[in-house]
Write a protein that holds these residues in place. Sequence first.
Motif, PDB file in Angstrom:
ATOM      1  N   ALA A 184       0.839  -1.199   0.000  1.00  0.00           N
ATOM      2  CA  ALA A 184       0.000   0.000   0.000  1.00  0.00           C
ATOM      3  C   ALA A 184       0.875   1.250   0.000  1.00  0.00           C
ATOM      4  O   ALA A 184       0.606   2.225  -0.720  1.00  0.00           O
ATOM      5  CB  ALA A 184      -0.940  -0.001   1.200  1.00  0.00           C
ATOM      6  N   ALA A 185       1.954   1.240   0.787  1.00  0.00           N
ATOM      7  CA  ALA A 185       2.867   2.377   0.835  1.00  0.00           C
ATOM      8  C   ALA A 185       3.586   2.573  -0.493  1.00  0.00           C
ATOM      9  O   ALA A 185       3.963   3.692  -0.842  1.00  0.00           O
ATOM     10  CB  ALA A 185       3.887   2.173   1.956  1.00  0.00           C
ATOM     11  N   TRP A 186       3.754   1.498  -1.256  1.00  0.00           N
ATOM     12  CA  TRP A 186       4.430   1.576  -2.552  1.00  0.00           C
ATOM     13  C   TRP A 186       3.495   1.961  -3.688  1.00  0.00           C
ATOM     14  O   TRP A 186       3.934   2.132  -4.808  1.00  0.00           O
ATOM     15  CB  TRP A 186       5.086   0.242  -2.876  1.00  0.00           C
ATOM     16  N   GLY A 187       2.194   2.062  -3.390  1.00  0.00           N
ATOM     17  CA  GLY A 187       1.269   2.540  -4.407  1.00  0.00           C
ATOM     18  C   GLY A 187       0.301   1.534  -4.975  1.00  0.00           C
ATOM     19  O   GLY A 187      -0.398   1.830  -5.953  1.00  0.00           O
ATOM     20  N   ALA A 188       0.219   0.318  -4.407  1.00  0.00           N
ATOM     21  CA  ALA A 188      -0.756  -0.660  -4.890  1.00  0.00           C
ATOM     22  C   ALA A 188      -2.163  -0.071  -4.798  1.00  0.00           C
ATOM     23  O   ALA A 188      -2.486   0.670  -3.869  1.00  0.00           O
ATOM     24  CB  ALA A 188      -0.669  -1.947  -4.080  1.00  0.00           C
ATOM     25  N   ASP A 189      -3.003  -0.411  -5.776  1.00  0.00           N
ATOM     26  CA  ASP A 189      -4.362   0.144  -5.824  1.00  0.00           C
ATOM     27  C   ASP A 189      -5.325  -0.582  -4.904  1.00  0.00           C
ATOM     28  O   ASP A 189      -6.317  -0.012  -4.439  1.00  0.00           O
ATOM     29  CB  ASP A 189      -4.895   0.080  -7.253  1.00  0.00           C
ATOM     30  N   ALA A 190      -5.087  -1.864  -4.670  1.00  0.00           N
ATOM     31  CA  ALA A 190      -5.921  -2.694  -3.807  1.00  0.00           C
ATOM     32  C   ALA A 190      -5.070  -3.882  -3.393  1.00  0.00           C
ATOM     33  O   ALA A 190      -3.942  -4.061  -3.865  1.00  0.00           O
ATOM     34  CB  ALA A 190      -7.185  -3.152  -4.530  1.00  0.00           C
ATOM     35  N   VAL A 191      -5.595  -4.714  -2.512  1.00  0.00           N
ATOM     36  CA  VAL A 191      -4.846  -5.886  -2.069  1.00  0.00           C
ATOM     37  C   VAL A 191      -5.817  -7.045  -1.836  1.00  0.00           C
ATOM     38  O   VAL A 191      -6.935  -6.843  -1.367  1.00  0.00           O
ATOM     39  CB  VAL A 191      -4.046  -5.566  -0.784  1.00  0.00           C
ATOM     40  N   ILE A 192      -5.400  -8.247  -2.232  1.00  0.00           N
ATOM     41  CA  ILE A 192      -6.133  -9.463  -1.903  1.00  0.00           C
ATOM     42  C   ILE A 192      -5.454 -10.084  -0.702  1.00  0.00           C
ATOM     43  O   ILE A 192      -4.252 -10.341  -0.723  1.00  0.00           O
ATOM     44  CB  ILE A 192      -6.135 -10.460  -3.079  1.00  0.00           C
ATOM     45  N   VAL A 193      -6.190 -10.327   0.362  1.00  0.00           N
ATOM     46  CA  VAL A 193      -5.612 -10.901   1.566  1.00  0.00           C
ATOM     47  C   VAL A 193      -6.185 -12.294   1.773  1.00  0.00           C
ATOM     48  O   VAL A 193      -7.393 -12.476   1.871  1.00  0.00           O
ATOM     49  CB  VAL A 193      -5.866 -10.005   2.794  1.00  0.00           C
ATOM     50  N   GLN A 194      -5.292 -13.302   1.786  1.00  0.00           N
ATOM     51  CA  GLN A 194      -5.735 -14.693   1.911  1.00  0.00           C
ATOM     52  C   GLN A 194      -5.431 -15.245   3.288  1.00  0.00           C
ATOM     53  O   GLN A 194      -4.290 -15.246   3.738  1.00  0.00           O
ATOM     54  CB  GLN A 194      -5.063 -15.583   0.869  1.00  0.00           C
ATOM     55  N   GLY A 195      -6.473 -15.742   3.945  1.00  0.00           N
ATOM     56  CA  GLY A 195      -6.316 -16.409   5.221  1.00  0.00           C
ATOM     57  C   GLY A 195      -5.923 -17.867   5.038  1.00  0.00           C
ATOM     58  O   GLY A 195      -5.866 -18.389   3.923  1.00  0.00           O
ATOM     59  N   GLY A 196      -5.662 -18.544   6.139  1.00  0.00           N
ATOM     60  CA  GLY A 196      -5.163 -19.905   6.115  1.00  0.00           C
ATOM     61  C   GLY A 196      -6.098 -20.923   5.509  1.00  0.00           C
ATOM     62  O   GLY A 196      -5.672 -22.025   5.159  1.00  0.00           O
ATOM     63  N   GLU A 197      -7.386 -20.592   5.365  1.00  0.00           N
ATOM     64  CA  GLU A 197      -8.334 -21.531   4.752  1.00  0.00           C
ATOM     65  C   GLU A 197      -8.115 -21.689   3.258  1.00  0.00           C
ATOM     66  O   GLU A 197      -8.620 -22.633   2.637  1.00  0.00           O
ATOM     67  CB  GLU A 197      -9.777 -21.051   4.973  1.00  0.00           C
ATOM     68  N   GLY A 198      -7.393 -20.757   2.647  1.00  0.00           N
ATOM     69  CA  GLY A 198      -7.225 -20.749   1.205  1.00  0.00           C
ATOM     70  C   GLY A 198      -6.367 -21.895   0.704  1.00  0.00           C
ATOM     71  O   GLY A 198      -5.540 -22.455   1.422  1.00  0.00           O
ATOM     72  N   GLY A 199      -6.543 -22.252  -0.567  1.00  0.00           N
ATOM     73  CA  GLY A 199      -5.800 -23.337  -1.167  1.00  0.00           C
ATOM     74  C   GLY A 199      -4.433 -22.909  -1.643  1.00  0.00           C
ATOM     75  O   GLY A 199      -4.126 -21.723  -1.762  1.00  0.00           O
ATOM     76  N   GLY A 200      -3.584 -23.904  -1.951  1.00  0.00           N
ATOM     77  CA  GLY A 200      -2.230 -23.613  -2.400  1.00  0.00           C
ATOM     78  C   GLY A 200      -1.358 -23.173  -1.241  1.00  0.00           C
ATOM     79  O   GLY A 200      -1.612 -23.508  -0.079  1.00  0.00           O
ATOM     80  N   HIS A 201      -0.306 -22.411  -1.543  1.00  0.00           N
ATOM     81  CA  HIS A 201       0.566 -21.919  -0.483  1.00  0.00           C
ATOM     82  C   HIS A 201      -0.220 -20.978   0.419  1.00  0.00           C
ATOM     83  O   HIS A 201      -0.874 -20.048  -0.056  1.00  0.00           O
ATOM     84  CB  HIS A 201       1.776 -21.201  -1.079  1.00  0.00           C
ATOM     85  N   THR A 202      -0.171 -21.219   1.686  1.00  0.00           N
ATOM     86  CA  THR A 202      -1.039 -20.495   2.597  1.00  0.00           C
ATOM     87  C   THR A 202      -0.350 -20.254   3.928  1.00  0.00           C
ATOM     88  O   THR A 202       0.716 -20.811   4.205  1.00  0.00           O
ATOM     89  CB  THR A 202      -2.359 -21.282   2.802  1.00  0.00           C
ATOM     90  N   GLY A 203      -0.964 -19.399   4.736  1.00  0.00           N
ATOM     91  CA  GLY A 203      -0.417 -19.068   6.044  1.00  0.00           C
ATOM     92  C   GLY A 203      -1.177 -19.753   7.155  1.00  0.00           C
ATOM     93  O   GLY A 203      -1.991 -20.649   6.928  1.00  0.00           O
ATOM     94  N   GLU A 204      -0.913 -19.301   8.375  1.00  0.00           N
ATOM     95  CA  GLU A 204      -1.500 -19.950   9.545  1.00  0.00           C
ATOM     96  C   GLU A 204      -2.657 -19.164  10.150  1.00  0.00           C
ATOM     97  O   GLU A 204      -3.376 -19.684  11.001  1.00  0.00           O
ATOM     98  CB  GLU A 204      -0.423 -20.144  10.627  1.00  0.00           C
ATOM     99  N   VAL A 205      -2.850 -17.910   9.741  1.00  0.00           N
ATOM    100  CA  VAL A 205      -3.871 -17.053  10.365  1.00  0.00           C
ATOM    101  C   VAL A 205      -5.179 -17.152   9.593  1.00  0.00           C
ATOM    102  O   VAL A 205      -5.207 -16.989   8.368  1.00  0.00           O
ATOM    103  CB  VAL A 205      -3.395 -15.587  10.414  1.00  0.00           C
ATOM    104  N   ALA A 206      -6.260 -17.421  10.291  1.00  0.00           N
ATOM    105  CA  ALA A 206      -7.573 -17.559   9.657  1.00  0.00           C
ATOM    106  C   ALA A 206      -8.030 -16.234   9.059  1.00  0.00           C
ATOM    107  O   ALA A 206      -7.681 -15.156   9.555  1.00  0.00           O
ATOM    108  CB  ALA A 206      -8.596 -18.048  10.679  1.00  0.00           C
ATOM    109  N   THR A 207      -8.832 -16.318   8.011  1.00  0.00           N
ATOM    110  CA  THR A 207      -9.337 -15.120   7.344  1.00  0.00           C
ATOM    111  C   THR A 207     -10.083 -14.213   8.316  1.00  0.00           C
ATOM    112  O   THR A 207      -9.963 -12.993   8.255  1.00  0.00           O
ATOM    113  CB  THR A 207     -10.260 -15.514   6.187  1.00  0.00           C
ATOM    114  N   SER A 208     -10.866 -14.807   9.214  1.00  0.00           N
ATOM    115  CA  SER A 208     -11.672 -14.011  10.150  1.00  0.00           C
ATOM    116  C   SER A 208     -10.817 -13.183  11.098  1.00  0.00           C
ATOM    117  O   SER A 208     -11.299 -12.211  11.688  1.00  0.00           O
ATOM    118  CB  SER A 208     -12.611 -14.929  10.955  1.00  0.00           C
ATOM    119  N   VAL A 209      -9.548 -13.559  11.253  1.00  0.00           N
ATOM    120  CA  VAL A 209      -8.626 -12.792  12.092  1.00  0.00           C
ATOM    121  C   VAL A 209      -7.763 -11.863  11.246  1.00  0.00           C
ATOM    122  O   VAL A 209      -7.548 -10.699  11.590  1.00  0.00           O
ATOM    123  CB  VAL A 209      -7.720 -13.736  12.917  1.00  0.00           C
TER     124      VAL A 209
END
Length: 359
Positions: free
Chosen positions: A127-152
Amino acid sequence: METALTRLVGVRHPVVQTGMGWVAGPRLVSAVANAGALGILASATMTLDRLRAAVREVAARTDAPFGVNLRADAGDAGDRVRLIIDEGVRVASFALAPSRELITELKEAGVVVIPSVGARRHAEKVAAWGADAVIVQGGEGGGHTGEVATSVLLPQVVDAVRIPVVAAGGFFDGRGLVAALAYGAAGVAMGTRFLLTSDSTVPDAVKARYLAATVKDVTVTRAVDGLPHRMLRTELVDALERSGRARALLHAVRHAAGFRRLSGLTWRRMVRDGIALKHGKDLSWSQVLLAANTPMLLRSAMVDGRTDLGVMAAGQVAGVIGDLPSCAELVEGVMAQAGEVIGELAAAPGGWVDAAMPG
């Protein structure tokens, strides 16, 4: 339904189809675009010439806006950015945070930049670099994913940035869209749900495996490429988890050679990409080599239909999906259900929402 996302990219509905490798090709992307949502081509598994042909095929199939997903750490990311600009693509999506220079080049050409992130700090950076929007994927998502749930994760990002946020990970219907809007998102992105449509080119036998899966059949493993990867649990995944590191590395070398032939990349370019991946994720060289497993194992299932030889990336929602609508039917159903839910909330005693909920 108008939101900050629909205004930004010019689509009718605040729904995004994610750029899934070997899955998000011209047929699926154009079907999503014609349904009024934002379709995104997956380019990481394409040569530059194939990507150009795919972009032109989508443009021939639809007049609606669409996007292309890029690997920001790829050695030829600059060439792909210039291709997007030259072909007049509306949206550039990134699987990893792009550099400030790539964002600037795209924005100066009028391309909307929407990186995908899995952490608040990454959203703040782009966002600081000028991105227009962002898609944020929680841990429920498929493929490479993180540990934090979308609801958090989602409310953290919404509170941290002042650009439209698109929620991903765990979405498949209109109820989820309304929930995301209530969190402050401008829309939802879905991968597995669009994979399981009649417009998807994934072989029928593979779709049948997804439809038969329960929530417990979707797992996260590091056995494929050394990184947390959410996919359907299969006999192959079990075998990979049981195999030793030496055997896994041998498979990785073979798959790297196969991917090099399909992608047209030189060994030098693949090594450069591996170095970038190692730096970006602080991986060991063994993990970098294991990362070569992913494109070929995914291709075996998603293109060749070999569920015994390939892996099937999947969000947890695979366990609750039981049909194969067209993209038009899916998007129409999501929006209709979202409208019904908003109406019910508005009509409830002490109702706190009205039909103008999205902003």
